[in-house]
Write an enzyme that holds these catalytic residues in place. Structure first.
Site, short mmCIF file in Angstrom:
data_model
loop_
_atom_site.label_atom_id
_atom_site.label_comp_id
_atom_site.label_asym_id
_atom_site.label_seq_id
_atom_site.Cartn_x
_atom_site.Cartn_y
_atom_site.Cartn_z
N HIS A 81 2.13 -46.63 -23.51
CA HIS A 81 1.10 -47.16 -22.61
C HIS A 81 1.76 -48.26 -21.76
O HIS A 81 2.20 -49.28 -22.30
CB HIS A 81 -0.08 -47.73 -23.40
N GLU A 84 1.25 -52.14 -21.95
CA GLU A 84 1.51 -52.78 -23.25
C GLU A 84 3.01 -53.05 -23.32
O GLU A 84 3.75 -52.35 -24.02
CB GLU A 84 1.02 -51.86 -24.38
N HIS A 178 2.63 -50.58 -29.83
CA HIS A 178 1.52 -50.73 -28.88
C HIS A 178 1.02 -52.18 -28.88
O HIS A 178 1.46 -52.99 -29.65
CB HIS A 178 0.34 -49.83 -29.28
N GLU A 231 0.53 -52.09 -33.68
CA GLU A 231 -0.27 -52.72 -32.62
C GLU A 231 -0.05 -54.23 -32.63
O GLU A 231 -0.60 -54.94 -33.48
CB GLU A 231 -1.76 -52.41 -32.82
ZN LIG Z 1 -1.49 -48.35 -26.69
#
Ligand SMILES: [Zn+2]
Length: 265
Positions: A81, A84, A178, A231
């Site tokens: 992504h 990010e 992420h 994350e």
């Molecule tokens: Zn992500």
């Protein structure tokens, strides 16, 4: 002939014997090397291999670094992504660390993909240049075909490059980095790996659930490869690479050395 000659010859022979005897002694560390350094395992020379594994929609090369030659293979990728960004400098820092600490690579091969979505990163966009969320573009049982996730599986070149990388290297475990959910999610048989990583950073393990067409669903559920979705926090975007490494480096190294316990960075 001079009468002193045999005596001089004898002294020379004795000196030669002493010199050769000294050479035969085992090599010892000089006294200034500390006891801790004397016990460090030797650093094997392992040169990284740099590869272009594909091109983005806007023809940006997608770069990968492969370090080590062992049977235990770990894939770590970041920034699938594009909005990010913190994972990219973190993975580059990891690459530097591994090249300086090659004893970690004995029996292992680490495949690093620091920027999986270069166009998205350039435009601070979650999606690629076609407006497709790459982390929804994989071939999974739960996939949804639409404009945002791609009208068919692997419609996007970046997703195809990742899929081919997994096919080529058959990793034993995968970490996909992420932001901003501040937790360690996992898919497939990765509960233990996720917990091990959580022991080395301040992120809790939290099961978010398999998303349609995600890399987690593809690797973890379709292929059965343990995969952690790491994350980090939103605010981590403002940290430099050294600070990111201080915060999360041990956790990534724990994933690399798993199931062995990481002793220290
Ligand atoms: Zn992500």
């Amino acid at each position: 002939m001079n009468s002193k000659c045999p005596i001089i010859l004898l002294i020379c022979c004795l000196l030669a014997v002493l010199v050769f005897a000294g050479c035969a002694e085992p090599i010892s560390y000089p006294e200034f090397v500390s006891p801790e350094l004397r016990t460090l395992p030797e650093q094997p020379l392992i040169l990284p291999e740099y590869r272009i594994i594909g091109y983005s929609v806007r023809k940006t090369p997608i770069l990968c670094t492969v370090i080590g030659h062992g049977q235990d293979v770990i894939l770590i990728l970041a920034t699938i992504h594009g909005n990010e960004p913190a994972g990219t400098p973190l993975v580059r820092q990891l690459s530097k660390y591994l090249q300086q600490n090659t004893q970690l690579l004995i029996g292992r091969k680490v495949v690093l993909l620091p920027m999986a979505n270069p166009d998205g990163l350039a435009y601070n966009s979650r999606c690629n240049a076609n407006g497709v969320d790459l982390n929804r573009n994989f071939a999974t049982d739960n996939r949804i075909n639409n404009r945002k996730f791609g009208y068919n599986a692997l419609s996007e070149p970046e997703a195809r490059a990742i899929e081919q990388l997994i096919s080529e290297y058959s990793p034993d475990r995968i970490v996909s980095i992420h932001q901003p959910l501040a937790c360690i999610d996992y898919d497939g048989p990765a509960f233990s790996l996720a917990n091990r990583m959580a022991q080395h950073c301040n992120l809790p393990v939290r099961k978010i659930g398999a998303k349609p067409g995600s890399l987690g669903s593809y690797a973890g559920l379709t292929l059965g490869i343990p995969i952690v979705t790491f994350e980090m926090k939103q605010s981590d975007s403002f940290l430099g690479s050294d600070a990111l490494w201080q915060k999360y480096g041990d956790s990534l190294l724990a994933a690399i050395t798993y199931p062995q316990t990481l002793t220290s960075k």
